[in-house]
Design an enzyme around this catalytic site. Structure first.
Site, PDB file in Angstrom:
ATOM      1  N   LYS A  28       0.841  -1.265   0.059  1.00  0.00           N
ATOM      2  CA  LYS A  28      -0.029  -0.099   0.172  1.00  0.00           C
ATOM      3  C   LYS A  28       0.835   1.249  -0.028  1.00  0.00           C
ATOM      4  O   LYS A  28       0.322   2.305  -0.230  1.00  0.00           O
ATOM      5  CB  LYS A  28      -0.964   0.123   0.998  1.00  0.00           C
TER       6      LYS A  28
HETATM    7  N1  PMP Z   1      -3.328  -8.137   1.491  1.00  0.00           N
HETATM    8  C1  PMP Z   1      -3.441  -7.261   2.441  1.00  0.00           C
HETATM    9  C2  PMP Z   1      -3.153  -7.488   3.733  1.00  0.00           C
HETATM   10  C3  PMP Z   1      -4.353  -6.111   1.998  1.00  0.00           C
HETATM   11  O1  PMP Z   1      -4.440  -5.095   2.871  1.00  0.00           O
HETATM   12  C4  PMP Z   1      -4.911  -5.887   0.622  1.00  0.00           C
HETATM   13  C5  PMP Z   1      -5.527  -4.679   0.353  1.00  0.00           C
HETATM   14  N2  PMP Z   1      -6.951  -4.641   0.665  1.00  0.00           N
HETATM   15  C6  PMP Z   1      -4.632  -6.883  -0.156  1.00  0.00           C
HETATM   16  C7  PMP Z   1      -3.993  -8.061   0.079  1.00  0.00           C
HETATM   17  C8  PMP Z   1      -5.019  -6.810  -1.489  1.00  0.00           C
HETATM   18  O2  PMP Z   1      -4.570  -5.900  -2.335  1.00  0.00           O
HETATM   19  P1  PMP Z   1      -5.494  -4.849  -3.489  1.00  0.00           P
HETATM   20  O3  PMP Z   1      -6.477  -4.095  -2.536  1.00  0.00           O
HETATM   21  O4  PMP Z   1      -4.450  -4.318  -4.242  1.00  0.00           O
HETATM   22  O5  PMP Z   1      -6.382  -5.879  -4.149  1.00  0.00           O
END
Ligand code: PMP
Length: 346
Positions: A48
């Site tokens: 992130k």
């Molecule tokens: N794993 C974790 C720990 C996350 O916080 C997120 C984000 N919601 C994701 C995977 C998935 O990534 P994305 O939001 O880019 O699909």
């Protein structure tokens, strides 16, 4: 002339360019070569960081943000931490509206990073004026020069990964990647990487990971939003009870659902076999890899890249706590070798 000191100018310069690490023991009975893209190497310990930096810098380029302005988001998770970190360095105020379900540890962590946190009641509907969505929206409307990141519905979330994670994987694998396995939450990670890789080589398979209790897999297959698919589950960050516009379903070939229990055991197995202390969704992603292998998805020549989104330290009171695992009933069907590793000397 004095020699230049070898230092980064600030922590943000370390975002991205995360390593690809070969998996060895945990994948030894599977067909193919497996490589983990370990996003815990970002300074905020998750993928992130990439979207926080990208979205904020895009707003700066458009002249929407100037120092002293405010950045708003609705999350107590990784995104909140990353936005707070970027805000500190760039001189913005950071406001995070979070649910009262968020743990005290998480709220303390965000406050430590300088964020102002609004804790909103969890048991109200999204359109209630006290919900964290409504509070974030109201604060955004009231605060001049504010940006609402809105990661589930922000195209820039996809663009961040299209411009960084995708090219890194293509470069690191020298174009030899055959499959990508990635969790989908907002969908930004999988969609952005997939878009980039498919432009380079449309034959690369893009394999998504979804949770039981989430609508994504069924929606991908049928374009139907099925309320019956929705029920509570424990993995955080994976799957969703709505359809995010930050997911480009057209670039994803398949989804696989994983259980809370198997994903938890696989996360623990990753630490014990590969020395990789990564988060719950990394366990989920590798669990999906095992299931895709059983379905005959890979062969000896496959080069599979699997995304590990964050670090294990965020889950000490969950997946990496024996007490929590026992409370969930996750030790009921397995041999509790973990508990043999601790001896109390009295
Ligand atoms: N794993 C974790 C720990 C996350 O916080 C997120 C984000 N919601 C994701 C995977 C998935 O990534 P994305 O939001 O880019 O699909």
């Amino acid at each position: 002339m004095k020699e230049q000191i070898n230092a980064y100018n600030n922590v943000l310069e370390l975002i991205g360019n995360t390593p690809l690490i070969k998996l060895n023991k945990i994948t030894k009975n599977l067909k193919g070569n497996f490589y983990a893209k370990v996003e815990a190497f970002n300074p905020g310990h998750s993928s992130k960081d990439r979207i926080a930096l990208y979205i904020i810098e895009e707003a700066e380029k458009k002249g929407i943000l100037t120092p002293g302005d405010t950045i708003i988001e609705t999350t107590s998770g990784n995104t909140g931490f990353s936005i707070a970190m970027v805000s500190i360095i760039k001189g913005y105020n950071c406001i995070l509206a979070v649910s009262s379900k968020s743990s005290k540890d998480k709220i303390d962590m965000l406050r430590t990073m300088g964020a102002k946190v609004y804790v909103c009641p969890a048991n109200v509907s999204a359109d209630d004026e006290r919900s964290y969505y409504s509070v974030a929206k109201r604060l955004h409307e009231e605060t001049k020069g504010s940006v609402y990141i809105n990661q589930y519905f922000n195209q820039l979330n996809i663009d961040a990964h299209y411009n960084s994670t995708g090219p890194e994987i293509w470069e690191q694998t020298k174009g030899q990647i055959t499959h990508l396995v990635a969790c989908s939450g907002t969908g930004g990670t999988i969609s952005g990487i997939a878009k980039y890789l498919k432009e380079k080589n449309p034959k690369i398979s893009i394999l998504g990971v979804d949770a039981f209790g989430s609508v994504l897999k069924k929606y991908h297959e049928t374009k139907e939003f099925d309320n019956d698919e929705i029920y509570p589950y424990r993995i955080e960050g994976l799957g969703k009870n709505l359809i995010p516009t930050a997911t480009d379903f057209d670039v994803i070939d398949k989804f696989m659902k994983v259980t809370d229990e198997e994903s938890a055991h696989t996360a623990r197995e990753l630490a014990k076999t590969e020395g990789l202390f990564v988060g719950y969704t990394s366990g989920a992603a590798l669990q999906a890899v095992k299931q895709y292998d059983l379905e005959g998805e890979f062969d000896e020549n496959s080069n599979i890249v699997v995304i590990f989104p964050d670090h294990g330290s965020r889950y000490m009171s969950k997946v990496f706590s024996d007490d929590w695992m026992s409370e969930q009933g996750f030790f009921d069907s397995v041999n509790i070798e973990q508990q043999q590793q601790i001896e109390f000397i009295k």
